[in-house]
Design an enzyme around this catalytic site. Sequence first.
Site, PDB file in Angstrom:
ATOM      1  N   LYS A   1      18.569  24.047  35.989  1.00 31.68           N
ATOM      2  CA  LYS A   1      17.615  24.973  35.379  1.00 31.68           C
ATOM      3  C   LYS A   1      16.232  24.934  36.049  1.00 31.68           C
ATOM      4  CE  LYS A   1      16.260  25.825  30.652  1.00 31.68           C
ATOM      5  NZ  LYS A   1      16.113  25.229  29.337  1.00 31.68           N
TER       6      LYS A   1
ATOM      7  N   LYS B   1      11.042  11.229  24.829  1.00 32.98           N
ATOM      8  CA  LYS B   1       9.607  11.193  25.126  1.00 32.98           C
ATOM      9  C   LYS B   1       9.044   9.785  24.960  1.00 32.98           C
ATOM     10  CE  LYS B   1       8.116  15.931  24.418  1.00 32.98           C
ATOM     11  NZ  LYS B   1       7.337  16.850  23.596  1.00 32.98           N
TER      12      LYS B   1
ATOM     13  N   LYS C   1       9.323  23.099  35.307  1.00 32.97           N
ATOM     14  CA  LYS C   1       8.105  22.602  35.943  1.00 32.97           C
ATOM     15  C   LYS C   1       8.269  21.157  36.388  1.00 32.97           C
ATOM     16  CE  LYS C   1       5.372  25.225  33.268  1.00 32.97           C
ATOM     17  NZ  LYS C   1       5.075  25.510  32.016  1.00 32.97           N
TER      18      LYS C   1
END
Length: 338
Positions: A195, A113, A198
């Site tokens: 997978k 991140k 979003k």
Amino acid sequence: MKRVFSGIQPTGDLHIGNYLGAIRNWVKIGEQIGKDAIFCIVDYHAITIPHDRELLGRLTFDAALANMAAGLDPNKIVLFAQSHVPEHLELGWVFSTQTPLGELERMTQFKDKSEQHSVLAGLLMYPVLQAADILLYKADTVPVGEDQIQHIELTREIARRFNAKFSPENPVFPEPKASIDKSAARVPGLDNSGKMSKSKNNTLELLEPQAALWDKIRVAPTDPARVRRNDPGTPEKCVIFSYHKLFSNLDTIQEVDVGCRTAGIGCIDCKKLLMVGLMETLEPIQARAAHFQAHPHEVTDALVAGAEHCQKIARETMLEVRDAIGLLRPNSIRPVIQ
Ligand code: SF4
């Protein structure tokens, strides 16, 4: 499994991967342990990366609504928003004072991140707050995806260190274990590139209208060998067949399997059959969502009741924690001053 805690991201746009990979399992857990199944919408975690202040509250509500529509019944389990129980932050602070910086900097999710966002202290502290979320309720089991196992390991380490330092005779915290549901479906994305997620924009949303779902499925890639209608195919190479195995009945799966291999069925007809099974699963969820949208107080009432339930547990844990680390109890001030 005595008490289970799981965090839910504050977003209402759940996809079928979330449903089959997690929520369905949570519903099962709730049926087994009732109000010891605690589900928390982690809105304080959501602000560790840039967020839209106009949207955060709405997204928290939407997450509660979508998860309730998908089967989490607040009459059976506990559902609440993290920021409604401030003890999460209090225990998070205590743990942050006991956690070496190096352990946090090694976290894979922090490294990932921090490459995408400017590094705020809160992002580094994310796993400490997550440990507080879990340990505040003395949960012994945390259903997680594989990407969260490292965080649960850190939670165990934080519990172990706290107990050894402050409460060796009478440990305050259990060491919770990660639970990976082996039966949870790993749902491939609509583009068949791994997978469903979003961020990859390859999802089928739980609350998406039927016409929008069909627009996506109609153009989804199939087995490239089926160039013409009479070309035979291999269903195992096609994401549509993977979805049939998740949503269709055995007769339909059999029909598609044979029809694809013999070119007895065309891809559009195969996809129409998939829509039947998919909508059988999604229609009751969408009907419940429509009900909650028409009766939003049922969602907010559930969150209020969930926070009240959790705060009672959280306050008791914090009394033990404050005593263990030696903080002055508020009701002891008078004798000490005298
Ligand atoms: S018939 Fe169905 S399973 Fe076979 S390639 Fe076409 S969409 Fe895929």
